[in-house]
Scaffold this active site. Structure first.
Site, short mmCIF file in Angstrom:
data_model
loop_
_atom_site.label_atom_id
_atom_site.label_comp_id
_atom_site.label_asym_id
_atom_site.label_seq_id
_atom_site.Cartn_x
_atom_site.Cartn_y
_atom_site.Cartn_z
N PRO A 28 32.40 9.47 -10.27
CA PRO A 28 31.11 10.09 -9.92
C PRO A 28 30.01 9.05 -9.84
O PRO A 28 29.86 8.22 -10.73
CB PRO A 28 30.87 11.06 -11.08
CG PRO A 28 31.65 10.49 -12.22
CD PRO A 28 32.85 9.83 -11.62
N MET A 29 29.27 9.08 -8.74
CA MET A 29 28.19 8.09 -8.53
C MET A 29 26.99 8.79 -7.90
O MET A 29 27.11 9.41 -6.84
CB MET A 29 28.68 6.96 -7.60
CG MET A 29 29.76 6.10 -8.22
SD MET A 29 30.50 5.00 -6.99
CE MET A 29 31.50 6.18 -6.05
N GLN A 106 30.91 17.27 -10.77
CA GLN A 106 30.42 16.79 -12.06
C GLN A 106 29.13 17.54 -12.38
O GLN A 106 28.12 17.37 -11.70
CB GLN A 106 30.15 15.29 -12.06
CG GLN A 106 29.81 14.78 -13.46
CD GLN A 106 29.26 13.38 -13.49
OE1 GLN A 106 28.19 13.12 -12.94
NE2 GLN A 106 29.98 12.46 -14.11
N HIS A 179 29.47 16.19 -17.59
CA HIS A 179 28.93 14.86 -17.85
C HIS A 179 28.39 14.83 -19.28
O HIS A 179 27.28 15.27 -19.55
CB HIS A 179 27.83 14.54 -16.84
CG HIS A 179 27.51 13.07 -16.74
ND1 HIS A 179 27.84 12.18 -17.71
CD2 HIS A 179 26.90 12.34 -15.75
CE1 HIS A 179 27.45 10.96 -17.36
NE2 HIS A 179 26.88 11.03 -16.17
N GLY A 180 29.20 14.27 -20.17
CA GLY A 180 28.79 14.17 -21.57
C GLY A 180 28.53 12.75 -22.01
O GLY A 180 28.62 12.45 -23.20
N ALA A 181 28.21 11.88 -21.05
CA ALA A 181 28.10 10.44 -21.33
C ALA A 181 26.74 9.89 -20.91
O ALA A 181 25.86 10.62 -20.43
CB ALA A 181 29.22 9.70 -20.59
N HIS A 182 26.56 8.59 -21.11
CA HIS A 182 25.54 7.74 -20.49
C HIS A 182 24.11 8.09 -20.86
O HIS A 182 23.17 7.81 -20.11
CB HIS A 182 25.71 7.76 -18.96
CG HIS A 182 27.04 7.26 -18.51
ND1 HIS A 182 27.46 7.30 -17.20
CD2 HIS A 182 28.08 6.73 -19.20
CE1 HIS A 182 28.68 6.80 -17.11
NE2 HIS A 182 29.08 6.44 -18.32
N TYR A 184 22.69 11.09 -21.20
CA TYR A 184 22.14 12.34 -20.66
C TYR A 184 22.20 13.43 -21.75
O TYR A 184 22.51 13.13 -22.90
CB TYR A 184 22.85 12.71 -19.37
CG TYR A 184 22.66 11.67 -18.29
CD1 TYR A 184 21.38 11.37 -17.82
CD2 TYR A 184 23.73 10.93 -17.80
CE1 TYR A 184 21.18 10.38 -16.86
CE2 TYR A 184 23.55 9.95 -16.84
CZ TYR A 184 22.27 9.67 -16.38
OH TYR A 184 22.07 8.69 -15.45
N ARG A 231 33.60 13.87 -19.58
CA ARG A 231 33.30 12.44 -19.60
C ARG A 231 32.47 12.13 -20.84
O ARG A 231 31.47 12.80 -21.11
CB ARG A 231 32.52 12.04 -18.33
CG ARG A 231 32.44 10.53 -18.14
CD ARG A 231 31.73 10.17 -16.84
NE ARG A 231 32.30 8.95 -16.28
CZ ARG A 231 31.70 8.20 -15.36
NH1 ARG A 231 30.50 8.53 -14.89
NH2 ARG A 231 32.29 7.13 -14.88
N GLY A 321 34.76 3.21 -8.36
CA GLY A 321 33.41 3.56 -7.98
C GLY A 321 32.90 2.80 -6.78
O GLY A 321 33.12 3.20 -5.63
N ARG A 322 32.24 1.67 -7.02
CA ARG A 322 31.60 0.93 -5.93
C ARG A 322 32.55 0.52 -4.81
O ARG A 322 32.15 0.54 -3.64
CB ARG A 322 30.88 -0.28 -6.51
CG ARG A 322 29.66 0.11 -7.34
CD ARG A 322 29.01 -1.08 -8.02
NE ARG A 322 27.81 -0.70 -8.73
CZ ARG A 322 27.08 -1.52 -9.47
NH1 ARG A 322 27.45 -2.79 -9.59
NH2 ARG A 322 26.00 -1.09 -10.08
#
Length: 353
Positions: A28-29, A106, A179-182, A184, A231, A321-322
């Site tokens: 996911p991006m 996501q 999305h349970g990361a980063h 947020y 995640r 990703g990228r």
């Protein structure tokens, strides 16, 4: 590694309810190509995901899709809470399925890392009224001081996650990633940096994971564990140097929570897949030590590293990703040993479609 056939990477696999063509995923991006006022995606997004499905990517995980207007943290991010948004996503899922692909949404709430001008004029929501450091990406204004969520607010947001999952299925998605990361909202509850609560949603790590568990239960009840991926990570976009004080103990606490609510598929996230974080092991190796279920691996992977990790049993599916932004034909290129286009942020921000 001299093997250029990547037998494991190109192997079909079934995880949960999903029969994947290959053991690959599109990570996911955030792309910010939805209509900024409505959160509705257009034909460019349809074609963007269709191309990656046509290339043979096993599991496409969309960019973060917000569950409510207040969950929005960047201009131009898509939503999955309105009828118009659901209808627009149907075109995406139909295009991906037409190529034999699998796609999940996501579902996302940014919590405190936003600004009231993005979040419907309301202050950000967070476990505690602690302002994040920095500025909103692509918006360039400082993060607002958030509003500490009441227990009523928490239950409302949990219900929004469950409804977003139902909406995703209605839109034709094969499931969701939470999305349970980063850094947020869910991760803000998980973290001692942003969660200073003294009720059941605070305290030690096991207590702080309560919100995540309740979201997971609600989503699993809505669409099933076999269609739900979670995640999680120590990584925080507003605090990139953060790491759990005892990584292995933290991972064990997360995994206990996942077992408690019936999770079967997890997506541990790092920026560097090969980075050793404890006991001479990487994040994914530590997770595998304690988790027998499905693991989606991510972290600046290349094909050779991914193949080796799948061969060794560290991960079941490798997320890229990228390279997939720069190369819609990524799998074709590595299968035929053709050079990859190097990702360039300025170039591919406008040409990724």
């Amino acid at each position: 590694m001299t093997n250029k056939t990547y037998d494991k990477l190109f192997e079909p696999v079934t995880i949960g309810a999903w029969n994947l063509k290959t053991r690959t995923a599109m990570a996911p991006m955030t792309r910010c190509f939805a209509d900024d006022q409505t959160g509705v995606v257009g034909e460019d997004v349809v074609e963007y995901y269709r191309k990656r499905a046509a290339d043979g990517i096993g599991l496409i995980i969309t960019e973060g899709v917000v569950i409510s207007p207040r969950g929005k943290g960047n201009p131009g991010v898509p939503g999955i809470y309105s009828p118009a948004q659901i209808e627009a996503w149907k075109k995406v899922t139909e295009a991906v399925h037409g190529e034999g692909g699998t796609i999940i949404a996501q579902i996302w709430h940014v919590g405190r890392v936003t600004h009231h001008e993005l979040a419907g004029g309301l202050p950000p929501q967070a476990p505690s009224a602690i302002q994040a450091e920095g500025v909103v990406p692509r918006f360039r204004k400082p993060y607002d001081v958030p509003e500490e969520m009441t227990t009523g607010d928490i239950q409302e947001v949990i219900a929004q996650y469950a409804q977003a999952a139902k909406n995703a299925i209605e839109a034709g998605f094969d499931g969701v990633e939470i999305h349970g990361a980063h850094g947020y909202l869910i991760d803000q509850f998980n973290s001692d940096v942003s969660n200073h609560r003294t009720d059941k949603y605070g305290g030690d790590l096991a207590g702080r994971l309560t919100f995540m568990k309740e979201v997971l239960r609600a989503v699993i009840d809505a669409i099933g564990a076999d269609r739900t991926l979670i995640r999680f990570s120590a990584l925080k976009m507003d605090n990139p140097d953060y790491m759990w004080e005892d990584p292995e103990a933290a991972i064990q606490t997360f995994i206990a929570a996942f077992h408690e609510v019936g999770v079967t598929m997890i997506h541990p996230s790092t920026m560097n897949f090969t980075q050793v974080i404890a006991d001479n092991k990487t994040l994914h190796q530590l997770v595998r030590k304690h988790w027998k279920g499905i693991i989606v691996g991510v972290g600046s992977l290349d094909a050779e590293t991914a193949e080796k990790a799948i061969e060794e049993g560290t991960i079941d599916v490798a997320a890229f990703g990228r390279p997939l932004i720069a190369n819609p034909d990524f799998l074709h290129r590595i299968h035929h040993d053709e050079p990859l286009v190097t990702y360039d942020a300025k170039q591919h921000l406008v040409t990724l479609r």
